[in-house]
Design a protein around this motif. Structure first.
Motif, PDB file in Angstrom:
ATOM      1  N   THR A  99       0.697  -1.325   0.024  1.00 64.86           N
ATOM      2  CA  THR A  99      -0.035   0.061   0.064  1.00 64.86           C
ATOM      3  C   THR A  99       0.692   1.081   0.119  1.00 64.86           C
ATOM      4  N   ASP A 100       2.006   1.248   0.922  1.00 68.83           N
ATOM      5  CA  ASP A 100       3.008   2.260   0.684  1.00 68.83           C
ATOM      6  C   ASP A 100       3.612   2.636  -0.588  1.00 68.83           C
ATOM      7  N   LEU A 101       4.000   1.474  -1.270  1.00 64.21           N
ATOM      8  CA  LEU A 101       4.667   1.489  -2.268  1.00 64.21           C
ATOM      9  C   LEU A 101       3.540   2.241  -3.308  1.00 64.21           C
ATOM     10  N   LEU A 102       2.276   1.679  -3.485  1.00 63.69           N
ATOM     11  CA  LEU A 102       1.449   2.249  -4.574  1.00 63.69           C
ATOM     12  C   LEU A 102       0.986   3.597  -4.122  1.00 63.69           C
ATOM     13  N   ALA A 103       0.829   3.859  -2.862  1.00 60.89           N
ATOM     14  CA  ALA A 103       0.664   5.456  -2.642  1.00 60.89           C
ATOM     15  C   ALA A 103       2.021   6.328  -3.082  1.00 60.89           C
ATOM     16  N   VAL A 157      -6.330   3.333  -2.497  1.00 59.56           N
ATOM     17  CA  VAL A 157      -5.225   2.537  -2.281  1.00 59.56           C
ATOM     18  C   VAL A 157      -4.885   2.159  -0.734  1.00 59.56           C
ATOM     19  N   ARG A 158      -5.013   3.345   0.158  1.00 57.89           N
ATOM     20  CA  ARG A 158      -4.619   3.310   1.451  1.00 57.89           C
ATOM     21  C   ARG A 158      -5.742   2.072   2.302  1.00 57.89           C
ATOM     22  N   THR A 159      -6.819   1.687   1.640  1.00 59.33           N
ATOM     23  CA  THR A 159      -7.819   0.771   1.975  1.00 59.33           C
ATOM     24  C   THR A 159      -7.526  -0.622   1.720  1.00 59.33           C
ATOM     25  N   LEU A 160      -6.425  -0.911   0.924  1.00 65.48           N
ATOM     26  CA  LEU A 160      -6.100  -2.257   0.574  1.00 65.48           C
ATOM     27  C   LEU A 160      -5.032  -2.822   1.194  1.00 65.48           C
ATOM     28  N   THR A 161      -5.128  -4.378   1.459  1.00 58.92           N
ATOM     29  CA  THR A 161      -3.762  -5.004   1.999  1.00 58.92           C
ATOM     30  C   THR A 161      -3.356  -6.039   1.153  1.00 58.92           C
ATOM     31  N   ASP A 162      -2.322  -6.803   1.273  1.00 55.80           N
ATOM     32  CA  ASP A 162      -1.679  -7.580   0.210  1.00 55.80           C
ATOM     33  C   ASP A 162      -2.736  -8.697  -0.030  1.00 55.80           C
ATOM     34  N   ALA A 163      -3.698  -9.102   0.936  1.00 50.45           N
ATOM     35  CA  ALA A 163      -4.518  -9.960   0.339  1.00 50.45           C
ATOM     36  C   ALA A 163      -5.402  -9.819  -0.668  1.00 50.45           C
ATOM     37  N   ASP A 164      -5.618  -8.322  -0.653  1.00 48.45           N
ATOM     38  CA  ASP A 164      -6.749  -7.707  -1.853  1.00 48.45           C
ATOM     39  C   ASP A 164      -6.026  -7.836  -3.272  1.00 48.45           C
ATOM     40  N   LEU A 165      -4.775  -7.891  -3.418  1.00 47.24           N
ATOM     41  CA  LEU A 165      -4.134  -7.727  -4.795  1.00 47.24           C
ATOM     42  C   LEU A 165      -4.401  -8.734  -5.778  1.00 47.24           C
ATOM     43  N   PRO A 166      -4.525  -9.972  -5.204  1.00 52.17           N
ATOM     44  CA  PRO A 166      -4.937 -11.021  -6.315  1.00 52.17           C
ATOM     45  C   PRO A 166      -6.270 -11.162  -6.691  1.00 52.17           C
ATOM     46  N   ARG A 167      -6.971 -10.231  -6.192  1.00 54.50           N
ATOM     47  CA  ARG A 167      -8.502 -10.463  -6.658  1.00 54.50           C
ATOM     48  C   ARG A 167      -8.479 -10.185  -8.079  1.00 54.50           C
ATOM     49  N   ILE A 168      -9.522 -10.863  -8.960  1.00 54.28           N
ATOM     50  CA  ILE A 168      -9.457 -10.558 -10.275  1.00 54.28           C
ATOM     51  C   ILE A 168     -10.729  -9.671 -10.654  1.00 54.28           C
TER      52      ILE A 168
END
Length: 170
Positions: free
Chosen positions: A4-8, A119-130
């Motif tokens: 999340t920090d990287l994306l922000a 983006v700040r609401t996301l976690t690593d677990a969200d990123l694989p979502r299709i």
């Protein structure tokens, strides 16, 4: 540092690039094209912001800033509200000729704020979502976000290049 920090941070760099490409330019400079078929700074910044707005709203399940915050009315372009610039011809690129730096930066900043908020609401677990099954393999949220970052960095770099050419001509 989290993803999340990287994306922000990446989206923050895009905002810095956009401001660096646009700040202090006149409407004529923003609309200038290096040849009749080329994109202008105004079009590049509008397009990269529209794509970011469109794609982030889609993955977040929200409405676009373009429509909900009245930006489409302020820009008053001769396109449909869903237009993002993909496939625009030279006449459509020219339609951004009367846009000011303040308008471009205002819209970009509003989209940036919405993007970073999401983006700040996301976690690593969200990123694989299709998020898009039209591709093979299907596109994940992480890939879509990196795709937006990549597209925006390329277009902001193109705008910075045009700015450099124009400033050398002053």
């Amino acid at each position: 540092m989290t993803s999340t920090d990287l994306l922000a941070d990446a989206f923050g760099r895009i905002k810095e690039n956009v401001h660096g490409a646009v700040a202090g330019l006149t409407q004529e400079e923003l609309a200038a094209r290096l040849d009749p078929g080329a994109n202008s700074i105004a079009w590049l910044i509008w397009h990269l912001t529209r794509v970011q707005d469109d794609h982030i709203a889609d993955v977040a399940g929200t409405e676009q800033v373009w429509t909900t915050a009245g930006w489409s009315r302020r820009f008053d372009l001769p396109f449909g509200e869903s237009a993002t610039g993909y496939g625009d011809d030279p006449e459509e690129v020219a339609a951004l000729g009367g846009v000011s730096a303040e308008l471009l930066l205002g819209y970009h900043d509003a989209v940036h704020d919405r993007t970073v908020e999401y983006v700040r609401t996301l976690t690593d677990a969200d990123l694989p979502r299709i998020v898009d099954t039209r591709w093979d393999p299907p596109v994940t949220l992480g890939v879509r976000l990196i795709s937006v970052v990549d597209d925006d960095i390329q277009h902001s770099g193109q705008a910075a290049f045009i700015r450099g050419v124009l400033l050398r001509r002053r």
